[in-house]
Design a protein around this motif. Structure first.
Motif, mmCIF file in Angstrom:
data_model
loop_
_atom_site.group_PDB
_atom_site.id
_atom_site.type_symbol
_atom_site.label_atom_id
_atom_site.label_comp_id
_atom_site.label_asym_id
_atom_site.label_seq_id
_atom_site.Cartn_x
_atom_site.Cartn_y
_atom_site.Cartn_z
ATOM 1 N N LEU A 23 0.829 -1.216 0.000
ATOM 2 C CA LEU A 23 0.000 0.000 0.000
ATOM 3 C C LEU A 23 0.859 1.261 0.000
ATOM 4 C CD1 LEU A 23 -2.583 -1.206 2.678
ATOM 5 C CD2 LEU A 23 -2.706 -1.448 0.187
ATOM 6 N N GLY A 24 1.932 1.273 -0.754
ATOM 7 C CA GLY A 24 2.854 2.416 -0.830
ATOM 8 C C GLY A 24 4.255 1.924 -0.453
ATOM 9 N N VAL A 25 5.376 2.772 -0.464
ATOM 10 C CA VAL A 25 5.229 4.203 -0.419
ATOM 11 C C VAL A 25 6.081 4.958 -1.443
ATOM 12 C CG1 VAL A 25 4.459 4.394 2.014
ATOM 13 C CG2 VAL A 25 6.898 4.397 1.458
ATOM 14 N N LYS A 26 7.421 4.643 -1.634
ATOM 15 C CA LYS A 26 8.246 5.521 -2.470
ATOM 16 C C LYS A 26 9.462 4.814 -3.031
ATOM 17 C CE LYS A 26 9.020 9.488 -4.369
ATOM 18 N NZ LYS A 26 9.680 8.775 -5.489
ATOM 19 N N THR A 27 9.772 5.207 -4.275
ATOM 20 C CA THR A 27 10.961 4.707 -4.969
ATOM 21 C C THR A 27 12.050 5.779 -4.961
ATOM 22 O OG1 THR A 27 10.189 5.580 -7.084
ATOM 23 C CG2 THR A 27 9.532 3.333 -6.523
#
Length: 352
Positions: free
Chosen positions: A281-285
């Motif tokens: 459910l996420g979050v960041k690359t």
């Protein structure tokens, strides 16, 4: 008889005076009762205390004659930690240089690999930037893109934003976290603090407040020797950001469509897990040549939740941050579902 009357009266007065002095003496110094001054004072204090309590009680509750106030100590919160297998029995082969796996409910570290050593965060830096905007800005505010916000390192410019464009803070956060656009990050920084430099100062102050060892030089994560974050710090930043519903909603969005007088476009979430692995459910690359592939994930499976951070996974024939993260997620959920548990208080947790 009349002559004897004055004599009898005088004798009566004498006897009465003698008897009164004797009784007075017996009252003041009785033979069988030994009352010390301290006991008398103690009794007086008790009387005052009772009167004071009674007076206080009458103000608070007229229908009750006595009041007993007891301070009930709340039971200490207990967390259910899982019993981890010995490290030598854990066979997780990661390509990442740094990694951490954390139980989302208890904060227990289930696995780590050099998690407290610094690394180049690249665009995972934007989690901190988004956190500061959510803490101090307003989603409905409107701001204008500046030329300084679109001028990026190495002479590059934004693919999507140009000076003079206007966006709401909510729109810019979506472009920031889903597309990972650098100019949107700079625009948000200037919206909050006027300049990117002042925003970076805020980033470092917030890092200190959170007890982190991280240090930032740009809002969006340009590679710099003094711009670094550990996997553990990145988890702590992400956990703080996940407290905001707007952040949770954005980072789990597969596709964001924006329609403004300046832009009509659909942005697909750069996190390849979104819409593919239902647990994530996420979050960041984040990626730069120095950092290689970084990936922060939050996932849920039934009643269990996990945070994973991998940093420095190589990009050869593909992005290895995804298989690294999947290994951690599979291991973590298996442990949470199958391993025995032990109670750990909050005080004990702080010492672990």
């Amino acid at each position: 008889m009349k002559k004897l009357l004055p004599v009898v009266c005088a004798l009566g007065l004498f006897l009465n005076s003698f008897t009164s002095q004797t009784w007075a003496k017996e009252i003041q110094e009785p033979e069988n009762v030994n009352i010390t001054k301290s006991k008398i004072i103690s009794q007086k204090e008790k009387v005052k205390s009772v009167k004071k309590a009674s007076k206080h009680h009458k103000k608070s509750n007229k229908n009750t004659e006595e009041v007993e106030i007891e301070q009930v100590k709340k039971p200490e919160e207990v967390l259910q930690y899982v019993v981890l297998p010995p490290k030598e029995e854990v066979n997780i082969q990661l390509t990442a240089r740094r990694a951490i796996l954390v139980d989302g409910k208890t904060g227990q570290v289930l696995y780590e690999k050099d998690a407290e050593l610094p690394w180049h965060p690249a665009s995972t830096t934007k989690v901190m930037s988004a956190l500061l905007i959510l803490e101090n800005g307003k989603l409905e505010d409107i701001t204008t893109v500046s030329s300084s916000a679109t001028a990026l390192y190495g002479g590059y410019y934004s693919n999507w934003l140009s000076p003079g464009m206007k966006f709401t803070i909510d729109q810019l956060l979506h472009i920031l976290l889903i597309e990972s656009d650098n100019a949107s990050c700079n625009t948000l920084a200037e919206y909050l603090d006027g300049t990117q430099e002042k925003f970076v100062e805020r980033m470092n102050r917030r890092a200190q407040e959170l007890g982190l060892k991280s240090h930032f030089m740009t809002p969006y994560g340009m590679t710099h020797d003094l711009h670094y974050v550990s996997a553990k710090d990145l988890y702590l930043i992400t956990k703080e950001a996940m407290k905001y519903p707007a952040f949770r909603e954005i980072v789990r969005t597969p596709v964001y469509h924006i329609s403004t007088p300046y832009m009509e476009h659909s942005f697909r979430n750069r996190n390849q897990f979104i819409g593919v692995d239902p647990r994530v459910l996420g979050v960041k690359t984040g990626y730069t040549s120095a950092a290689q592939c970084n990936l922060v994930c939050y996932a849920e499976d039934g009643e269990h939740s996990l945070y994973t951070v991998v940093m420095g996974s190589p990009r050869r024939d593909g992005d290895y941050s995804y298989p690294d993260s999947k290994k951690l997620l599979d291991y973590g959920f298996k442990i949470l579902k199958e391993a025995p548990r032990i109670p750990v208080t909050i005080d004990q947790q702080a010492k672990l």
